[in-house]
Design a protein around this motif. Structure first.
Motif, short mmCIF file in Angstrom:
data_model
loop_
_atom_site.label_atom_id
_atom_site.label_comp_id
_atom_site.label_asym_id
_atom_site.label_seq_id
_atom_site.Cartn_x
_atom_site.Cartn_y
_atom_site.Cartn_z
N PHE A 1 0.84 -1.19 0.00
CA PHE A 1 0.00 0.00 0.00
C PHE A 1 0.87 1.25 0.00
N ASP A 2 0.44 2.25 -0.76
CA ASP A 2 1.19 3.51 -0.83
C ASP A 2 1.05 4.33 0.44
N SER A 3 -0.07 4.16 1.13
CA SER A 3 -0.32 4.93 2.35
C SER A 3 -1.23 4.13 3.27
N TYR A 4 -1.34 4.59 4.50
CA TYR A 4 -2.23 3.93 5.45
C TYR A 4 -3.69 4.05 5.02
N HIS A 5 -4.03 5.15 4.35
CA HIS A 5 -5.40 5.34 3.88
C HIS A 5 -5.76 4.35 2.78
#
Length: 244
Positions: free
Chosen positions: A57-61
């Motif tokens: 994933f690129d970010s936690y979101h």
């Protein structure tokens, strides 16, 4: 189900604990911040962040959205059936540390001698709204939807003045040129943009991003929602008022 999380093999002991926690708490884990999950394990928030990156994933979101969609598909329900509106608004629209960002910016605004709000188009309306709200609680503020307003240089020469710039794209040419001219000053530049990956965000002292889908029509008409921006203005004003 959750192939991106279950297919990774090279995990540390802490990663395996996180993986097990996610699978045991599928219906609630996407509503929690990295910090809240870290408290449950326990571990550091950075351990949680590294874990989701290992999963691709690129970010936690991105991780939150992925888990939420997987759970809703498994249950045969839409997103509105699996999560409340408040949770969507806080966890999916803003960064997990948004309240910390708001508190930091409000502390700067409280000490500022002058607040200058700038935006163009719909963002100019947001700048106007922000200036009116700050004036209402007794702060010195003004707005402009014209980045080359003649009083700009005079106002920005005041000691400890702050500029709040509203721009959905963060790439508006006139806004970027203005900020580049002001970078030589010692004044703080706060920006509010849709996503953190844009030129204005990188030029700003502090950037508060939100994350919604851009809705642009032909000839550059913009129908993107300004609701996140309004919410950020309201939060900033509330923090400033409470700190007075």
């Amino acid at each position: 189900m959750l192939e991106k999380i279950s297919s990774v093999k090279q995990f540390s002991d802490a990663d395996e604990v996180l993986q097990n926690y996610i699978f045991r708490n599928l219906e609630t884990v996407f509503t929690l911040s990295a910090r809240e999950i870290a408290v449950q394990i326990p571990c550091s928030p950075s351990t949680v962040t590294r874990f989701v990156r290992k999963c691709g994933f690129d970010s936690y979101h991105d991780f939150q959205r992925y888990v939420k969609n997987e759970v809703s598909q498994l249950a045969g329900k839409g997103m509105t059936d699996t999560i409340s509106l408040e949770q969507i608004f806080v966890n999916q629209v803003f960064a997990e540390d948004v309240l910390e960002q708001v508190e930091t910016v409000s502390s700067l605004l409280k000490q500022a001698s002058f607040i200058y709000c700038v935006g163009m188009g719909s963002s100019g309306i947001m700048a106007n709204y922000a200036a009116r709200k700050f004036n209402t609680i007794g702060f010195k503020a003004m707005y402009s939807n014209e980045p080359y307003a003649p009083f700009l240089s005079t106002q920005m020469k005041e000691d400890n003045s702050i500029m709040i710039i509203f721009s959905s794209s963060g790439e508006t040419t006139e806004i970027i040129e203005m900020v580049q001219l002001l970078k030589s000053s010692s004044n703080q530049i706060i920006s509010i943009t849709n996503t953190h990956d844009n030129t204005l965000a990188r030029l700003s002292t502090i950037n508060i991003p939100y994350y919604i889908e851009n809705q642009r029509l032909p000839y550059n008409f913009d129908l993107s929602s300004q609701i996140p921006t309004v919410a950020l203005i309201e939060y900033l004003v509330a923090f400033c008022f409470n700190k007075k």
